[in-house]
Design a protein around this motif. Structure first.
Motif: not given
Length: 904
Positions: A327-343, A506-509
């Protein structure tokens, strides 16, 4: 009939061409006459340069007439495409050859035709029924011309272990075949009867026209006889060649499917998806075999062409990936994604840490005792054991596993075991009702179905797909009856102490993790696809927004939150209740669950809270004490009236009461506390929120507060026709529009609903929620209802929630709904009320009640034309709170027209 008599066809499209055949079914040099519908000459006459060619191939027993809407759309000057819809030899208005043409012949025949026409690309093939196989055969043979493929209800492979469809078995039976397909027109009539809704008489006549006599139907019978029922059939090698060839087909692909098809069911769609995993897929619920007649497929096809076929006419998988991605979220001025940790990250930390021996999950029995519980170490070990057993049973990364297990210990273990293997869990709860649940499961086509006995019995009766696995060990006779050969208990024993070997540590996020179904309160339930990254972002958002840490102890009385406890590292307990009916949660059951773990947090739906309040007289001193320890209550799933929250506050005096707003596609979106709701209502009443709110009373809707951690919210303004056609997201106060949300935890896509996904993502980076609302001067969001429920009255658009709330403040009114009756733009506003005590029968409200309702609605700025009363509002099954206003609108139209009221 002649072309001028074919409804929806421009006579200029009807063309004949003589083609030299190279098929083995003909003598060398044989010339065959083909008929086609072709808008190429028309485009040339109008000076329009087509972007490419759609090569459309019908199945049996239709003809090129099936594709008339594509021809019309391709003739549009705004997006011209040449559309060549062929009549296969022995079919439609093409030559009757007198020869038996097999699949390989027909693929070759189509190549002869395109050579004669000089089609040299870019070509996008479009196929239906057995025309789908033939079009794909042509595509594989002409890679130099191919730009993409479109398929509608077809098949290239018979799944192993399953019979061909009963309708085709009957048509192939020696006692039926000749008479049913050729001597009579029965096969045609049966096929035409599969349309939903039924074909208009003139359209049906057009379909029958080329096949009026038995000698014109020989091709119909031969087509059926050429179906490869097993490996010994002469056409089996050709079919297998097409099926295997698809694995290497890398051009963009689109599949438009009618799931209500007794011939090419969802199992064939599943097979095609495995062969073309990059394909965009849309299932039109309610449509069947003749999907091109049941739905407007031209619009989505041309929308897809625009997004997937580049300017030079070549297929572009890169363009497709952008369209269907995150959904193009990286093109938006929004908070950076936190480091991925599996559920399961915090679950593992708890298991190996100092809290490993403490309770992690529990469930209470009706008598208030703890029925089952697991420590963190036991939970982790049980998950690993079951994962090993499931892997041994064939569950792999990407396998779809439908979980039909009530929230509790078993579901928790099964869900995390599947996720650890990289499997995709499918969660469609029984709250959808039998029909909705069946539709959801069949649409998701799981490879495995894990369920309690009731679910397995339903699977047997309703034909749900997937290898069946019971929760408990069952006697042999019971296993045979339910069609299951193993159980979770048996799989856990077989995997005990062993490493699963294929854990997705090492799941693909960005790999699919879950398909969660919406409540179905505004149409058929939709599957919502989440990746591992999106699920982890949901966990992180809940933790940050509500401050839920590993020390939290929560009562999960709301199914969507029942599985978040271990992900948050929090202790969780499932109360004794029917989770498919939230209103069954009693005060005693809530207190017992809270006491079992010294709970600090409660998740419960509004319907559950209503019943908790209704049953609070049954609480003893210990129950009150347990509830007094609750520090946070979250209630989601439907709007929660402030008076209801005020009553809950008295029962949970130490709790901070929050009503997060969200949906299956994004949970949560905003949050607000009881104190903040009261402040917002006071501002609105004083006229300080916005001028629009002041006119409409308490904010003209439900105040749901501010965006949660990491989320952005905006609106697209409503137009006079009740739609939100704009493209500019706004956050200005007082502007009512469709609510948009952007956040890391917004769903990845709608599952197998490509068109719905495109609509929801029409503004890149934003999810269109389908809700309407506005912001006040303090930046708070007020929800005013659903976009589909906006009433277009002569004086302007009316959103329902503000007037409904005003009416519900009347003594004797439990629930109110606003619905529109009449043509769009001139709709009358009708109020439908559920009274206390309930009305004895549905129909027009009494004079006093009607007057009070009209007055209350008018004070909120809405003029009501009619007032009706019902014994009970039609609400969704899952939440027992969302009123089906569309259904009420149909019912009110009938009542006000003088019809028998009946039940809404």
């Amino acid at each position: 009939m002649v072309a001028a008599d074919w409804p929806g066809v421009d006579p200029e499209w009807s063309r004949d061409v003589d083609v030299v055949s190279t098929s083995g079914a003909d003598e060398p040099g044989t010339v065959r006459r083909w008929h086609r519908l072709d808008n190429g000459a028309q485009l040339a006459r109008l000076g329009l340069a087509p972007a490419g060619t759609l090569l459309c191939v019908h199945g049996n027993p239709t003809w090129s007439y099936l594709w008339r809407t594509l021809l019309a759309a391709g003739s549009d000057p705004d997006h011209p495409w040449r559309v060549v819809a062929v009549d296969q030899l022995d079919m439609g208005y093409s030559e009757r050859t007198g020869t038996f043409r097999r699949l390989a012949d027909r693929i070759n025949d189509l190549g002869d035709l395109t050579d004669a026409l000089g089609l040299d690309g870019p070509v996008v093939t479009v196929g239906h029924d057995w025309g789908g196989v033939i079009s794909l055969g042509w595509a594989l043979a002409h890679p130099q011309h191919l730009a993409g493929v479109v398929l509608t209800n077809t098949a290239v492979h018979q799944p192993s272990g399953s019979d061909i469809p009963p309708a085709l078995r009957l048509a192939l039976h020696p006692a039926v075949h000749q008479w049913g397909t050729t001597t009579s027109d029965a096969f045609l009539r049966v096929t035409h009867s599969l349309a939903h809704p039924p074909l208009p008489a003139d359209v049906r006549q057009a379909y029958m026209a080329p096949y009026r006599r038995a000698d014109r139907r020989a091709g119909v019978g031969n087509f059926v006889a050429d179906i490869p029922v097993d490996a010994s059939h002469p056409s089996f090698p050709a079919l297998s060649g097409v099926a295997e060839g698809l694995h290497g087909l890398k051009v963009p692909a689109l599949m438009l499917w009618g799931p209500k098809d007794p011939i090419f069911s969802d199992r064939y769609l599943k097979d095609l998806i495995t062969r073309l995993p990059h394909a965009d897929v849309h299932r039109f619920e309610g449509a069947g075999h003749l999907v091109a007649e049941d739905r407007n497929i031209a619009a989505p096809i041309f929308q897809w062409l625009a997004g997937n076929i580049s300017a030079d006419g070549s297929g572009s998988l890169e363009a497709e990936a952008v369209t269907a991605g995150s959904q193009g979220q990286k093109d938006l001025d929004e908070p950076a994604l936190s480091e991925f940790r599996p559920l399961w990250d915090l679950l593992g930390e708890q298991a190996t840490g100092s809290a490993g021996g403490d309770t992690a999950v529990a469930e209470t029995a009706p008598d208030g005792t703890v029925a089952r519980s697991l420590s963190w170490r036991q939970l982790d070990r049980n998950i690993l054991d079951l994962a090993a057993g499931l892997h041994e049973a064939g569950v792999r990364s990407g396998s779809r596993v439908s979980l039909m297990v009530p929230p509790g210990v078993d579901l928790t273990v099964a869900l995390y075991a599947c996720l650890r293997l990289g499997a995709v869990v499918v969660v469609a709860d029984a709250g959808l009702g039998t029909k909705g649940l069946s539709r959801a499961v069949k649409g998701a086509t799981p490879d495995f179905l894990i369920g309690i006995d009731k679910a397995l019995a339903a699977a047997s009766v309703l034909g749900w797909p997937g290898r069946r696995i019971s929760v408990r060990d069952l006697p042999a006779a019971r296993r045979r009856m339910l069609g299951t050969d193993t159980s979770l208990e048996a799989l856990a024993r077989s995997g005990a102490g062993r490493s699963p070997g294929q854990l997705a540590d090492n799941v693909d996020p960005d790999a699919p993790a879950a398909v969660l179904f919406t409540s179905g309160s505004t149409g058929p339930a939709k599957g919502v696809l989440y990746t591992h990254r999106k699920l982890a972002a949901m966990r992180d958002t809940v933790a940050e927004t509500f401050g839920i840490r590993s020390s939290a102890r929560l009562v999960a009385g709301f199914a969507p939150f029942a599985l978040l406890g271990p992900a948050l590292g929090a202790v969780s307990v499932t109360p004794a209740m029917d989770v498919t009916a939230p209103r069954t949660l009693t005060a005693s059951a809530l207190a017992d669950a809270a006491a079992a773990i010294d709970a600090t947090v409660v998740f419960a739906s509004p319907a559950a809270l209503r019943n908790v309040l209704a049953t609070q007289d049954g609480l003893n001193e210990a129950g009150h004490k347990a509830l007094e320890g609750i520090g946070l209550l979250l209630s989601a799933g439907a709007p929660v009236p402030e008076p209801l929250l005020a009553e809950v506050q008295r029962l949970l005096p130490a709790a901070s009461l929050h009503t997060p707003y969200g949906m299956t596609e994004a949970l949560p979106v905003t949050d607000i506390s009881l104190e903040q709701i009261q402040a917002a209502d006071a501002d609105a009443a004083a006229g300080t929120a916005t001028s629009a709110s002041a006119v409409a009373g308490a904010g003209n809707g439900v105040c749901v507060g501010w965006p949660v951690h990491g989320a952005r919210v905006a609106v697209v303004p409503l137009a006079a026709d009740g739609t939100a056609p704009g493209s500019q997201p706004l956050t200005e106060p007082g502007v009512t529009g469709e609510i948009l949300v952007s956040a890391p935890h917004v769903k990845e896509a709608y599952d197998r609903l490509w068109l719905t996904q495109q609509e929801s993502n029409s503004l890149p980076g934003w999810h269109r929620t389908g809700d309407v609302g506005h912001f006040d001067a303090a930046g708070r969001l007020w929800v005013e209802g659903r976009l589909a429920h906006v009433v277009t009255a002569p004086g302007g658009v009316v959103t329902p929630v503000g007037a409904e709330q005003a009416i519900e403040r009347l003594d004797g009114v439990r629930l109110a709904a606003i619905a529109g009756v009449g043509p769009a733009g001139t709709q009358a506003v009708v109020a439908v009320v559920e009274t206390v005590p309930p009305a004895r029968k549905a129909g027009p409200a009494g004079t006093q009640l009607a007057g009070d309702v009209r007055k209350a609605a008018l004070e909120s700025g809405v003029e009501v034309s009619a007032v009706l009363a019902v014994p009970a509002q039609p609400t969704d099954i899952r939440h027992n709170a969302k009123i089906d206003r569309t259904r009420l609108s149909r019912w009110a139209s009938r009542v006000l027209a003088g019809g028998r009221p009946g039940k809404p």
